[in-house]
Design a protein around this motif. Structure first.
Motif, PDB file in Angstrom:
ATOM      1  N   ALA A   1       0.855  -1.545   0.261  1.00 32.74           N
ATOM      2  CA  ALA A   1       0.276  -0.388   0.150  1.00 32.74           C
ATOM      3  C   ALA A   1       1.036   0.905   0.134  1.00 32.74           C
ATOM      4  N   GLY A   2       0.481   2.330  -0.700  1.00 35.77           N
ATOM      5  CA  GLY A   2       0.415   3.505  -0.498  1.00 35.77           C
ATOM      6  C   GLY A   2       1.629   4.037  -1.774  1.00 35.77           C
ATOM      7  N   MET A   3       2.515   5.233  -2.447  1.00 30.85           N
ATOM      8  CA  MET A   3       3.275   5.789  -3.324  1.00 30.85           C
ATOM      9  C   MET A   3       4.367   5.110  -3.787  1.00 30.85           C
ATOM     10  N   ALA A   4       5.630   4.869  -2.498  1.00 30.71           N
ATOM     11  CA  ALA A   4       6.691   3.751  -3.068  1.00 30.71           C
ATOM     12  C   ALA A   4       6.193   2.803  -3.589  1.00 30.71           C
ATOM     13  N   GLY A   5       6.542   2.210  -5.128  1.00 33.96           N
ATOM     14  CA  GLY A   5       6.350   0.682  -5.660  1.00 33.96           C
ATOM     15  C   GLY A   5       5.136   0.675  -6.189  1.00 33.96           C
ATOM     16  N   SER A   6       4.781   2.246  -6.390  1.00 34.25           N
ATOM     17  CA  SER A   6       3.407   2.477  -7.069  1.00 34.25           C
ATOM     18  C   SER A   6       3.856   2.010  -9.042  1.00 34.25           C
ATOM     19  N   ASN A   7       2.935   1.964  -9.790  1.00 37.51           N
ATOM     20  CA  ASN A   7       2.799   1.249 -10.767  1.00 37.51           C
ATOM     21  C   ASN A   7       2.129   3.037 -11.231  1.00 37.51           C
ATOM     22  N   VAL A   8       2.333   3.720 -12.946  1.00 37.47           N
ATOM     23  CA  VAL A   8       1.510   4.604 -12.571  1.00 37.47           C
ATOM     24  C   VAL A   8       1.614   5.941 -13.626  1.00 37.47           C
ATOM     25  N   PHE A   9       0.190   5.926 -14.084  1.00 41.26           N
ATOM     26  CA  PHE A   9       0.097   6.859 -14.836  1.00 41.26           C
ATOM     27  C   PHE A   9       0.002   8.159 -14.666  1.00 41.26           C
ATOM     28  N   VAL A  10       0.595   8.948 -15.097  1.00 35.41           N
ATOM     29  CA  VAL A  10       0.227  10.907 -15.161  1.00 35.41           C
ATOM     30  C   VAL A  10       0.064  11.127 -16.194  1.00 35.41           C
ATOM     31  N   ALA A  11      -1.306  11.754 -15.733  1.00 37.98           N
ATOM     32  CA  ALA A  11      -1.630  12.574 -17.171  1.00 37.98           C
ATOM     33  C   ALA A  11      -2.002  13.891 -17.083  1.00 37.98           C
ATOM     34  N   SER A  12      -0.921  15.642 -17.386  1.00 38.32           N
ATOM     35  CA  SER A  12      -0.404  16.355 -17.966  1.00 38.32           C
ATOM     36  C   SER A  12      -0.510  17.088 -19.349  1.00 38.32           C
ATOM     37  N   PRO A  13      -0.250  18.436 -20.014  1.00 36.19           N
ATOM     38  CA  PRO A  13      -0.861  18.825 -21.453  1.00 36.19           C
ATOM     39  C   PRO A  13       0.446  18.446 -21.525  1.00 36.19           C
ATOM     40  N   GLY A  14       0.093  17.791 -23.258  1.00 39.55           N
ATOM     41  CA  GLY A  14       1.695  18.223 -23.920  1.00 39.55           C
ATOM     42  C   GLY A  14       1.202  19.165 -25.305  1.00 39.55           C
ATOM     43  N   GLY A  15       2.391  18.902 -26.184  1.00 46.16           N
ATOM     44  CA  GLY A  15       1.948  19.796 -26.895  1.00 46.16           C
ATOM     45  C   GLY A  15       0.936  20.053 -27.691  1.00 46.16           C
ATOM     46  N   GLY A  16       0.750  20.837 -28.169  1.00 42.74           N
ATOM     47  CA  GLY A  16      -0.228  21.745 -29.357  1.00 42.74           C
ATOM     48  C   GLY A  16      -1.738  21.724 -28.860  1.00 42.74           C
ATOM     49  N   GLY A  17      -1.720  21.666 -27.424  1.00 41.64           N
ATOM     50  CA  GLY A  17      -3.566  20.792 -27.027  1.00 41.64           C
ATOM     51  C   GLY A  17      -3.242  19.720 -26.664  1.00 41.64           C
TER      52      GLY A  17
END
Length: 189
Positions: A85-101
């Motif tokens: 449980a918790g953050m350390a060891g997690s496999n994650v998908f991170v969404a953020s603004p990319g190029g061109g909208g």
């Protein structure tokens, strides 16, 4: 006395049912583009987030959408921690603004609580590459994952945070940001 116990028991059952219904109502009316739909959903307890999924028992995968409130200059993330449980060891998908909208999705393993966000292959299979969108004040990440250990019970994490000059910055280290963990049952919800 028996009648009082019966009334109290009936009241407890009604309150539990009402709580479950209220939690589901927070996510059940969500709509998705291109005819996407999901069999189940959970309104997550913090960070204005919800998880939607369809579990495919035949191949042990979950097709899912993670949606979280954010302004367009922030980021959101969702993941599975196959080792605990918790953050350390997690496999994650991170969404953020990319190029061109467009919205970009970074896949990374958080090896520590102060991770380097390198785009890397996760420790479980991702048969369909992740995509994401930003609309109506929320990011939505779409992905299909092979549930680690072929188990429908998984430790999940999610987050939201700021960007600075286009770079992903650390999330807050208090309150809801430290409460964003949940043992998720992909079979029963």
């Amino acid at each position: 006395m028996a009648r009082l116990l019966l009334v109290l028991a009936a009241t407890a059952v009604l309150l539990l049912a009402a709580g479950a219904t209220a939690q589901q109502q927070g996510c059940e009316n969500a709509t998705f583009p291109a005819g996407r739909s999901f069999a189940r959903c959970n309104t997550l307890p913090v960070l204005g987030a919800s998880l939607y999924w369809t579990y495919h028992a035949a191949n042990g995968t979950a097709e899912l959408a993670f949606r979280a409130q954010s302004d367009a200059t922030g980021w959101v993330a969702w993941g599975i921690n196959p080792g605990g449980a918790g953050m350390a060891g997690s496999n994650v998908f991170v969404a953020s603004p990319g190029g061109g909208g467009a919205v970009s999705v970074l896949t990374t393993i958080l090896r520590t609580t102060s991770p380097a966000l390198d785009n890397t292959t996760l420790s479980f299979a991702v048969p369909v590459p992740p995509t994401a969108e930003y609309a109506a004040g929320a990011y939505t990440i779409y992905v299909t994952v092979a549930l680690p250990g072929n188990s429908t019970q998984q430790n999940t994490v999610w987050q939201a945070g700021p960007l600075s000059g286009g770079a992903i910055m650390a999330h807050r280290m208090s309150g809801p940001n430290l409460q964003s963990v949940k043992r998720q049952d992909f079979l029963s919800g």
